[in-house]
Design a protein around this motif. Structure first.
Motif, short mmCIF file in Angstrom:
data_model
loop_
_atom_site.label_atom_id
_atom_site.label_comp_id
_atom_site.label_asym_id
_atom_site.label_seq_id
_atom_site.Cartn_x
_atom_site.Cartn_y
_atom_site.Cartn_z
N ASP A 130 2.02 11.26 -12.80
CA ASP A 130 1.83 9.83 -13.03
C ASP A 130 0.55 9.39 -12.35
O ASP A 130 0.24 9.84 -11.23
CB ASP A 130 3.02 9.04 -12.48
N ALA A 131 -0.21 8.51 -13.00
CA ALA A 131 -1.47 8.04 -12.42
C ALA A 131 -1.27 6.98 -11.35
O ALA A 131 -2.21 6.64 -10.62
CB ALA A 131 -2.37 7.47 -13.52
N GLY A 132 -0.05 6.43 -11.24
CA GLY A 132 0.20 5.38 -10.27
C GLY A 132 0.30 5.89 -8.85
O GLY A 132 0.36 7.09 -8.60
N TYR A 133 0.34 4.96 -7.90
CA TYR A 133 0.48 5.30 -6.49
C TYR A 133 1.88 5.00 -5.96
O TYR A 133 2.33 5.64 -5.01
CB TYR A 133 -0.54 4.53 -5.65
N ARG A 152 0.86 -1.18 0.00
CA ARG A 152 0.00 0.00 0.00
C ARG A 152 0.89 1.23 0.00
O ARG A 152 2.07 1.16 0.36
CB ARG A 152 -0.93 0.03 1.21
N ASN A 153 0.32 2.34 -0.40
CA ASN A 153 1.05 3.60 -0.41
C ASN A 153 0.19 4.68 0.21
O ASN A 153 -1.04 4.53 0.33
CB ASN A 153 1.42 4.00 -1.84
N ARG A 203 3.47 3.97 5.04
CA ARG A 203 2.89 5.21 5.54
C ARG A 203 3.61 6.44 4.96
O ARG A 203 3.24 7.55 5.27
CB ARG A 203 2.93 5.24 7.07
N ASN A 204 4.63 6.21 4.15
CA ASN A 204 5.29 7.32 3.47
C ASN A 204 4.42 7.83 2.32
O ASN A 204 3.87 7.03 1.55
CB ASN A 204 6.64 6.90 2.90
N VAL A 205 4.34 9.13 2.18
CA VAL A 205 3.59 9.71 1.06
C VAL A 205 4.40 9.50 -0.21
O VAL A 205 5.55 9.93 -0.32
CB VAL A 205 3.32 11.20 1.30
N SER A 206 3.79 8.83 -1.18
CA SER A 206 4.44 8.56 -2.46
C SER A 206 3.75 9.28 -3.61
O SER A 206 4.22 9.20 -4.75
CB SER A 206 4.46 7.06 -2.74
N LYS A 210 -9.22 2.64 -2.23
CA LYS A 210 -8.83 2.56 -0.82
C LYS A 210 -8.00 1.32 -0.51
O LYS A 210 -7.21 1.32 0.44
CB LYS A 210 -10.05 2.63 0.08
N GLU A 211 -8.15 0.24 -1.31
CA GLU A 211 -7.37 -0.96 -1.07
C GLU A 211 -5.89 -0.77 -1.42
O GLU A 211 -5.06 -1.60 -1.06
CB GLU A 211 -7.94 -2.14 -1.85
N GLN A 212 -5.58 0.31 -2.12
CA GLN A 212 -4.19 0.60 -2.47
C GLN A 212 -3.56 1.66 -1.56
O GLN A 212 -2.37 1.94 -1.69
CB GLN A 212 -4.10 1.11 -3.92
N ILE A 213 -4.38 2.24 -0.68
CA ILE A 213 -3.95 3.42 0.08
C ILE A 213 -3.89 3.10 1.56
O ILE A 213 -4.85 2.58 2.14
CB ILE A 213 -4.90 4.60 -0.18
N GLN A 214 -2.77 3.46 2.19
CA GLN A 214 -2.62 3.29 3.64
C GLN A 214 -3.10 4.54 4.39
O GLN A 214 -3.88 4.43 5.32
CB GLN A 214 -1.16 3.02 3.97
N CYS A 215 -2.61 5.70 4.00
CA CYS A 215 -2.94 6.95 4.68
C CYS A 215 -3.26 8.04 3.66
O CYS A 215 -2.68 8.06 2.57
CB CYS A 215 -1.78 7.46 5.54
N VAL A 216 -4.16 8.94 4.04
CA VAL A 216 -4.40 10.16 3.27
C VAL A 216 -4.04 11.35 4.15
O VAL A 216 -4.61 11.54 5.23
CB VAL A 216 -5.87 10.27 2.82
#
Length: 352
Positions: free
Chosen positions: A281-284, A189-190, A220-223, A310-316
């Motif tokens: 870039d559209a990727g995470y 996750r990103n 948890r790092n912002v990518s 949301k399944e690809q994301i750890q934190c916003v």
């Protein structure tokens, strides 16, 4: 063993770790078993740094500081208060750990033991030196832990449940291999940040902590940044400049040079400042030394997109943009109850 005994043991472990959170470790004579463990843990920290180029002394101290804060009596008690934890017969729980940041699997290790189970640990080869030593310390301050902690380098077997963390490919294997066991399976996750263009220099400096801490290797790092159409990155580059010494780290510099060469040869458009690049870039999942960004026009549409993904994301990370957001600069300061992938591991462990 009573729950309070387990809590007290981890509080003592936190006091032990606190001695190693400054550049020069400072012995606290009130800490139990220092005569046995203090010098040995200094050696383990040195070994961890020597064997993994990402585990710098600064990175190791930051990780230890985070666990010192978490392993306070106040935080442990608040974390466990909502649950009914008994002393029922123990199950054996296998924990398969990642190795991207120091002690990244410690929360799972703690969760299994604090709920009264036995733990069978399979560590990543990238992070093998710290946890076994800390487990020995726990067994000294609370002898009832003896026999409850095992480490293995072999294929895990003879267990009742599993918590496994790995890459997307590894997670697919885990889901198949552990299909007949109660399991928590985590994959890549990103984390992302949403900017509205009104952020101050201090806001963006805080955000840089979310980007660069642990060299960007943590989930948890912002990518990736989501920014308004026509957003100007001048203030962002000014805010991150204090991180420029990061380019002196060989592994980071090698990744920066490699990814920059790839972008140049591929004729991709990107911006860079000599130690960091940003690319639309559209990727995470952005490479090391790179941050992806994407423009947005409608905040509501962006909220819908983040919910779909949301399944690809750890934190916003944002300010007043959505529920459950994290403030700038706080992604690497999770509380014990900030569960990875929003899966309550204590609830899981109490259900097996």
């Amino acid at each position: 063993m009573e729950l309070q005994n387990r809590i007290n043991a981890f509080v003592k472990l936190g006091a032990f770790l606190e001695q190693f959170t400054n550049k020069v470790p400072g012995r606290n004579e009130n800490v139990e078993y220092n005569d046995v463990f203090f010098d040995g843990f200094k050696k383990q920290l040195k070994l961890a740094e020597e064997r993994n180029g990402w585990f710098t002394s600064d990175t190791l101290r930051f990780a230890l500081n985070a666990w010192v804060e978490a392993l306070s009596l106040e935080h442990l008690t608040a974390w466990l208060q909502p649950y009914h934890i008994t002393t029922d017969p123990q199950k054996e729980v296998a924990v398969i750990m990642a190795g991207n940041i120091p002690l990244v699997g410690f929360h799972d290790f703690l969760s299994v033991l604090i709920t009264g189970h036995k733990v069978l640990v399979k560590q990543s080869s990238n992070d093998k030196h710290l946890l076994p030593y800390l487990a020995r310390y726990l067994e000294h301050v609370e002898p009832q832990f003896k026999g409850l902690i095992r480490f293995t380098d072999e294929k895990v077997q003879n267990f009742d449940a599993v918590i496994a963390t790995g890459s997307n490919n590894t997670a697919r294997y885990f889901k198949y291999y552990f299909r007949d066991k109660p399991a928590i399976i985590r994959n890549n996750r990103n984390s992302v940040a949403v900017l509205d263009g009104n952020e101050s220099l201090e806001d963006l400096k805080a955000l840089s902590e979310d980007v660069f801490r642990y060299f960007g290797l943590g989930c948890r790092n912002v990518s990736k940044l989501f920014v308004p159409r026509n957003y100007k990155f001048d203030l962002f580059f000014e805010a991150i400049y204090h991180w420029h010494p990061i380019i002196e780290k060989v592994k980071y510099a090698n990744n920066y040079d490699y990814n920059k060469a790839v972008y140049l040869m591929s004729e991709f458009d990107f911006l860079e400042n000599g130690f960091f690049m940003i690319k639309e870039d559209a990727g995470y999942s952005s490479p090391i030394a790179t941050l992806f960004y994407e423009f947005y026009d409608d905040p509501d549409e962006l909220r819908e997109k983040l919910d779909r993904d949301k399944e690809q994301i750890q934190c916003v990370v944002s300010r007043g943009f959505m529920e459950n957001e994290i403030s700038f600069g706080q992604t690497q300061h999770p509380k014990l109850w900030d569960y990875a992938d929003s899966v309550d591991s204590i609830k899981f462990l109490l259900s097996i």
